[in-house]
Scaffold this motif. Structure first.
Motif, PDB file in Angstrom:
ATOM      1  N   GLN A  71       0.998  -1.298   0.045  1.00 30.73           N
ATOM      2  CA  GLN A  71       0.068   0.041   0.118  1.00 30.73           C
ATOM      3  C   GLN A  71       1.010   1.281   0.026  1.00 30.73           C
ATOM      4  O   GLN A  71       0.541   2.065  -0.728  1.00 30.73           O
ATOM      5  CB  GLN A  71      -0.867  -0.045   1.322  1.00 30.73           C
ATOM      6  CG  GLN A  71      -1.818   1.467   1.494  1.00 30.73           C
ATOM      7  CD  GLN A  71      -2.897   1.384   0.394  1.00 30.73           C
ATOM      8  OE1 GLN A  71      -4.008   0.854   0.542  1.00 30.73           O
ATOM      9  NE2 GLN A  71      -2.374   2.184  -0.486  1.00 30.73           N
ATOM     10  N   TRP A  74       2.318   1.782  -3.247  1.00 24.28           N
ATOM     11  CA  TRP A  74       1.157   2.334  -4.267  1.00 24.28           C
ATOM     12  C   TRP A  74       1.382   3.832  -4.052  1.00 24.28           C
ATOM     13  O   TRP A  74       1.120   4.581  -5.035  1.00 24.28           O
ATOM     14  CB  TRP A  74      -0.216   1.551  -4.069  1.00 24.28           C
ATOM     15  CG  TRP A  74      -1.156   2.356  -4.534  1.00 24.28           C
ATOM     16  CD1 TRP A  74      -2.048   3.264  -4.003  1.00 24.28           C
ATOM     17  CD2 TRP A  74      -1.288   2.082  -6.316  1.00 24.28           C
ATOM     18  NE1 TRP A  74      -3.069   3.629  -5.170  1.00 24.28           N
ATOM     19  CE2 TRP A  74      -2.506   3.001  -6.285  1.00 24.28           C
ATOM     20  CE3 TRP A  74      -0.738   1.451  -7.081  1.00 24.28           C
ATOM     21  CZ2 TRP A  74      -3.421   3.038  -7.489  1.00 24.28           C
ATOM     22  CZ3 TRP A  74      -1.578   1.899  -8.347  1.00 24.28           C
ATOM     23  CH2 TRP A  74      -2.508   2.395  -8.361  1.00 24.28           C
ATOM     24  N   TYR A  75       1.334   4.253  -2.860  1.00 25.01           N
ATOM     25  CA  TYR A  75       1.033   5.703  -2.584  1.00 25.01           C
ATOM     26  C   TYR A  75       2.615   6.385  -3.116  1.00 25.01           C
ATOM     27  O   TYR A  75       2.310   7.596  -3.746  1.00 25.01           O
ATOM     28  CB  TYR A  75       1.176   5.897  -0.966  1.00 25.01           C
ATOM     29  CG  TYR A  75      -0.194   5.796  -0.468  1.00 25.01           C
ATOM     30  CD1 TYR A  75      -1.423   6.242  -1.114  1.00 25.01           C
ATOM     31  CD2 TYR A  75      -0.477   5.230   0.675  1.00 25.01           C
ATOM     32  CE1 TYR A  75      -2.647   6.018  -0.757  1.00 25.01           C
ATOM     33  CE2 TYR A  75      -1.784   5.110   1.362  1.00 25.01           C
ATOM     34  CZ  TYR A  75      -2.729   5.276   0.635  1.00 25.01           C
ATOM     35  OH  TYR A  75      -3.919   5.204   0.974  1.00 25.01           O
ATOM     36  N   CYS A  78       2.203   6.579  -6.952  1.00 22.88           N
ATOM     37  CA  CYS A  78       1.216   7.639  -7.085  1.00 22.88           C
ATOM     38  C   CYS A  78       1.607   8.984  -7.328  1.00 22.88           C
ATOM     39  O   CYS A  78       1.642   9.918  -8.240  1.00 22.88           O
ATOM     40  CB  CYS A  78       0.003   7.506  -6.274  1.00 22.88           C
ATOM     41  SG  CYS A  78      -1.173   6.293  -6.798  1.00 22.88           S
ATOM     42  N   ASN A  85      -4.635  13.078  -6.327  1.00 27.15           N
ATOM     43  CA  ASN A  85      -4.414  13.088  -4.817  1.00 27.15           C
ATOM     44  C   ASN A  85      -5.528  12.329  -4.284  1.00 27.15           C
ATOM     45  O   ASN A  85      -6.666  12.597  -4.572  1.00 27.15           O
ATOM     46  CB  ASN A  85      -4.283  14.678  -4.241  1.00 27.15           C
ATOM     47  CG  ASN A  85      -3.896  14.899  -2.932  1.00 27.15           C
ATOM     48  OD1 ASN A  85      -4.431  14.200  -2.055  1.00 27.15           O
ATOM     49  ND2 ASN A  85      -2.630  15.293  -2.685  1.00 27.15           N
ATOM     50  N   TYR A  86      -5.271  11.656  -3.358  1.00 26.22           N
ATOM     51  CA  TYR A  86      -6.156  10.782  -2.746  1.00 26.22           C
ATOM     52  C   TYR A  86      -6.984  11.533  -1.801  1.00 26.22           C
ATOM     53  O   TYR A  86      -7.998  11.012  -1.196  1.00 26.22           O
ATOM     54  CB  TYR A  86      -5.445   9.574  -2.164  1.00 26.22           C
ATOM     55  CG  TYR A  86      -4.756   9.724  -0.842  1.00 26.22           C
ATOM     56  CD1 TYR A  86      -5.410   9.169   0.239  1.00 26.22           C
ATOM     57  CD2 TYR A  86      -3.820  10.424  -0.700  1.00 26.22           C
ATOM     58  CE1 TYR A  86      -4.708   9.513   1.565  1.00 26.22           C
ATOM     59  CE2 TYR A  86      -3.318  10.857   0.674  1.00 26.22           C
ATOM     60  CZ  TYR A  86      -3.775  10.049   1.779  1.00 26.22           C
ATOM     61  OH  TYR A  86      -2.974  10.569   2.710  1.00 26.22           O
ATOM     62  N   GLY A 251      -0.424   8.936   2.471  1.00 28.19           N
ATOM     63  CA  GLY A 251      -0.119   9.109   1.157  1.00 28.19           C
ATOM     64  C   GLY A 251       0.428  10.704   1.078  1.00 28.19           C
ATOM     65  O   GLY A 251       1.458  10.928   0.404  1.00 28.19           O
TER      66      GLY A 251
END
Length: 392
Positions: A71, A74-75, A78, A85-86, A251
């Motif tokens: 995870q 993944w951030y 990204c 942006n999450y 993130g």
């Protein structure tokens, strides 16, 4: 802790990098409003359809069931790719409501809501803070009484982020008349289309109206929407906040490193009033180096944090330490970039894509409040980590 990535981790990073390179949206996210919410839904739907939604969510709830370290990877990817942006209108659903339902919800609640959260079909907002119960959440007054198989809610909430776009709300209310502080609270799922809900927008210094004051006038919520147990809402709410403070901002923690690199490139091409490049100013260069060192430390601490999460299964209070560090570092970086850009930094029309550095500066102040103020984070650290005596 071993910081050497496994072959599986490296393979995951390569696949994530390749997919993001080919799939990030060609157009920038709209600055605000319904168009921004639809952009967020569409991006989440694309992640879902291509098998990238819920990286660390258990497979039985629709996620990939991958380790927390992936995870984090993944951030990182990204942020590297410049993906959306999450922290957007899907944030509360993915980072608050979903994990809370997995931990505390009924099977029926999980079956209905989790697929809709992962696919972007359902957006959520939070109904915790009130005009006189922000940092002191336990003093909330919004109440409900039981009427047959429903709760009837009256009161108000404030700082309801993106409530005007939300389908559901995580709502914390007082359900035991005469109860005080942490007792007698209940965490419920509120359908935002229910009659009796109204909103007044609050315009922020970011130039938008994405937060609101929300009013409840005899709003009827089925008892089946209670998450946890009646009267045990404080415990459920602490689960929600532990996810937000512990993993909800990971993130942002990792994106800071990319922003520092961008600031260094900015300093290499921006000239100061005397005509010299900003990077040639020893004070600016030194501050950039220190901030970059801080972001590298934050990255290492992030992996330590998720390593502990894998062992314990709960983010715990150490997330407050991370939030304070990220908040302080983000503010320091924004202040430095403001000095580098000078008057150009002051131009801002509310569009994050057009004026990213000014937006980040303003957001750095919001960050000291969102998810619990910096003062509350210090209190958590003093109380739960350092076990210091409470002030009298």
């Amino acid at each position: 802790m071993d910081l050497v990535f496994s072959e599986a981790d490296l393979d995951f990073r390569a696949r994530a990098r390749s997919w993001l390179r080919d799939n990030i949206p060609a157009t920038a996210r709209p600055a605000h409003g319904a168009a921004a919410a639809q952009f967020d839904r569409d991006w989440q739907r694309r992640l879902y359809e291509h098998g990238w939604a819920g990286v660390n969510w258990p497979q039985e709830f629709g996620g990939l069931g991958l380790p927390e370290v992936q995870q984090v990877i993944w951030y990182e990817e990204c942020a590297r790719a410049g993906a959306p942006n999450y922290i957007n209108t899907t944030y509360v659903a993915l980072m608050h409501a979903g994990p809370t339902l997995i931990a505390c919800g009924t099977e029926a609640q999980k079956a209905f809501h989790l697929p809709r959260i992962l696919s972007g079909e359902s957006l959520w907002c939070q109904g915790f803070s009130e005009p006189n119960a922000g940092s002191d959440l336990a003093s909330l007054k919004t109440s409900a009484v039981v009427d047959g198989d429903h709760l009837v809610v009256n009161g108000s909430k404030t700082w309801t982020t993106d409530g005007q776009h939300a389908d559901f709300q995580e709502l914390l209310i007082r359900t035991e008349p005469g109860s005080q502080r942490h007792r007698g609270l209940t965490w419920v799922i509120c359908d935002m289309t229910t009659p009796g809900i109204s909103m007044t927008p609050i315009r922020t210094m970011l130039g938008d109206e994405h937060v609101n004051t929300t009013f409840y006038d005899d709003v009827r919520i089925p008892l089946a929407n209670v998450v946890g147990e009646m009267g045990s809402g404080w415990k459920t709410a602490m689960s929600t906040l532990s996810f937000e403070r512990g993993t909800g901002f990971i993130g942002d923690q990792l994106a800071l490193y990319e922003r520092v690199n961008q600031a260094i490139e900015l300093a290499r091409r921006t000239r100061l009033e005397d005509g010299s490049l900003a990077i040639e100013d020893s004070a600016i260069a030194s501050r950039l180096a220190l901030i970059k060192a801080d972001t590298l430390a934050i990255r290492a601490m992030t992996f330590a944090q998720i390593s502990e999460l894998q062992r314990s299964g709960n983010p715990g209070p150490k997330g407050s330490v991370m939030k304070l560090l990220v908040t302080g570092t983000s503010k320091a970086l924004s202040h430095l970039v403001a000095e580098i850009l000078g008057w150009e930094f002051m131009a801002f029309n509310g569009d994050r894509a057009e004026h990213p550095w000014t937006y980040e500066y303003l957001w750095s102040w919001v960050y000291t409040i969102a998810g619990g103020t910096s003062e509350i984070q210090r209190e958590i650290i003093a109380d739960q980590l350092l076990e210091l005596p409470r002030a009298r």
